[in-house]
Design a protein around this motif. Structure first.
Motif, short mmCIF file in Angstrom:
data_model
loop_
_atom_site.label_atom_id
_atom_site.label_comp_id
_atom_site.label_asym_id
_atom_site.label_seq_id
_atom_site.Cartn_x
_atom_site.Cartn_y
_atom_site.Cartn_z
N TRP A 140 0.83 -1.20 0.00
CA TRP A 140 0.00 0.00 0.00
C TRP A 140 0.87 1.25 0.00
CZ3 TRP A 140 1.06 3.00 4.19
CH2 TRP A 140 1.63 2.38 5.30
N ARG A 141 0.30 2.34 -0.49
CA ARG A 141 1.04 3.61 -0.54
C ARG A 141 0.09 4.77 -0.25
NH1 ARG A 141 4.42 0.47 -0.37
NH2 ARG A 141 6.29 0.17 -1.66
N GLU A 142 0.58 5.76 0.48
CA GLU A 142 -0.16 7.00 0.67
C GLU A 142 0.23 7.99 -0.42
OE1 GLU A 142 -0.89 8.29 5.01
OE2 GLU A 142 1.04 7.25 5.07
N PHE A 176 -5.95 -4.31 3.32
CA PHE A 176 -5.59 -3.88 1.97
C PHE A 176 -5.09 -5.07 1.16
CE2 PHE A 176 -2.21 -2.76 -0.99
CZ PHE A 176 -2.79 -1.75 -1.75
N ASP A 225 -5.16 -4.66 -2.87
CA ASP A 225 -4.57 -3.95 -4.00
C ASP A 225 -5.31 -2.64 -4.18
OD1 ASP A 225 -6.80 -4.26 -6.04
OD2 ASP A 225 -6.33 -6.37 -5.71
N GLU A 226 -4.72 -1.72 -4.93
CA GLU A 226 -5.25 -0.36 -5.02
C GLU A 226 -6.60 -0.30 -5.74
OE1 GLU A 226 -5.45 3.56 -4.09
OE2 GLU A 226 -4.00 2.07 -3.37
N SER A 227 -6.88 -1.24 -6.61
CA SER A 227 -8.15 -1.20 -7.34
C SER A 227 -9.32 -1.61 -6.47
CB SER A 227 -8.07 -2.08 -8.59
OG SER A 227 -7.88 -3.44 -8.23
N THR A 235 -9.11 -2.05 -2.92
CA THR A 235 -9.00 -1.49 -1.56
C THR A 235 -8.14 -0.23 -1.58
OG1 THR A 235 -7.14 -3.01 -1.19
CG2 THR A 235 -9.31 -3.73 -0.40
N PRO A 236 -8.63 0.85 -2.20
CA PRO A 236 -7.82 2.06 -2.35
C PRO A 236 -7.58 2.76 -1.02
CG PRO A 236 -10.06 2.46 -3.09
CD PRO A 236 -9.97 0.99 -2.83
N ILE A 237 -6.36 3.13 -0.76
CA ILE A 237 -5.98 3.77 0.49
C ILE A 237 -6.58 5.17 0.62
CG2 ILE A 237 -4.02 4.76 1.78
CD1 ILE A 237 -4.23 1.77 2.11
N GLU A 238 -6.55 5.96 -0.44
CA GLU A 238 -6.89 7.37 -0.34
C GLU A 238 -8.36 7.68 -0.63
OE1 GLU A 238 -5.01 9.79 0.67
OE2 GLU A 238 -2.99 8.94 0.63
N TRP A 263 -14.62 -1.03 0.26
CA TRP A 263 -13.56 -1.99 -0.04
C TRP A 263 -14.13 -3.38 -0.36
CZ3 TRP A 263 -8.53 -1.63 3.38
CH2 TRP A 263 -7.89 -0.41 3.11
#
Length: 312
Positions: free
Chosen positions: A6-8, A233, A235-237, A239-242, A248
């Motif tokens: 994950w990334r912010e 989390f 993956d970004e598609s 479970t997007p972090i932002e 989710w």
């Protein structure tokens, strides 16, 4: 398996933006101070203060055994139930379920205070903190000022209306409704949103008239137990972090139970809880909040607390 990839996303000069945004909440708090005395800018209406215990589950998978959930434990806790505004219990609102875990321990430290601030909506349909501040400013302005702002910033009006649709959905009471973090927190190297599952499916048709009477009425008869779950989390598609507007797509895992024993209203506890700060940034290092929206809340909570403790 959950992912640690994950990334912010950090906005250019976001700290300056957040510092400017808090003035909206400070002004709201100042206006309410004149009429109601010292208190929070939002979620000022305390419905109930409760004693509780957070009971960490046994046999959790390795990825969930992080921070205060690292080992089976029982931690003392305090709970603050609240309405978002000063409106009557039956009015549309965002309800708050805040948990303060006291004297917790983690692999890195002992005697940790861990706060979880959950609300009655799973998602918040905004693109970031600027939208939230704009909607709050619009919804708390006098009619004339609100109309002018609505005309000049139609996107805020659209956002306010969209979120209002979620708020007007029936709220059956604090014991029979699910509560969510909306934004994720860290779980060690992982990231997860958290959820508190309703303690009962038996609804009370009279609850909306008096939410405090409903919760204390239930606690006069029996203990309540809520499942405390985490959604990790992947993956970004999915479970997007932002993005707070996305529900989710990942399984929920029960990591603990919030046990609320039988109890009656306690004025001393209510005063202690009311004077306390329930701040998601009061957290173990393994459970820090994630996302731009939560970093904006850090600035807002800090200023709100300073405004509450300063003598007029």
């Amino acid at each position: 398996m959950p992912s640690t990839q994950w990334r912010e996303v950090f906005l250019p000069d976001e700290s300056t933006q957040h510092a400017e945004q808090v003035h909206v909440f400070s002004e709201l708090q100042r206006k309410r101070l004149k009429k109601h005395g010292h208190g929070r800018a939002l979620h000022r209406n305390q419905v109930a203060a409760l004693e509780a215990a957070l009971v960490v589950e046994e046999n959790l998978p390795d990825y969930a055994r992080q921070g205060i959930f690292a080992a089976p434990s029982v931690f003392e806790a305090q709970v603050r139930l609240s309405n978002g505004n000063f409106s009557a219990d039956r009015a549309p609102d965002i309800r708050g379920f805040a948990i303060k875990v006291l004297g917790a321990s983690t692999p890195s430290s002992a005697d940790v205070e861990q706060n979880f601030t959950l609300v009655s909506q799973e998602t918040l349909k905004v693109s970031g903190s600027a939208d939230v501040v704009g909607i709050v400013d619009l919804s708390t302005s006098a009619p004339g000022a609100a109309l002018r702002k609505a005309v000049s910033k139609p996107q805020l009006t659209c956002g306010a209306v969209t979120n209002l649709r979620d708020m007007v959905k029936p709220f059956s009471g604090f014991a029979t409704h699910d509560f969510f973090s909306i934004m994720p927190i860290t779980f060690g190297d992982y990231a997860a949103r958290v959820k508190l599952c309703a303690a009962s499916t038996k609804t009370n048709k009279e609850a909306r008239k008096d939410l405090a009477a409903d919760i204390y009425g239930r606690l006069a008869d029996a203990d309540l137990e809520f499942l405390f779950q985490a959604q990790f989390f992947e993956d970004e598609s999915r479970t997007p972090i932002e993005d707070s507007s996305v529900r989710w797509d990942a399984p929920w895992l029960t990591v603990a139970r919030l046990h609320v024993p039988r109890q009656a209203p306690d004025e001393a506890l209510a005063e202690t809880v009311e004077k306390s700060s329930f701040n998601p940034w009061i957290a173990a290092t393994e459970h820090r909040p994630l996302g731009e929206l939560m970093r904006a809340r850090q600035a807002a909570y800090s200023l709100s607390w300073r405004n509450r403790v300063v003598t007029p």
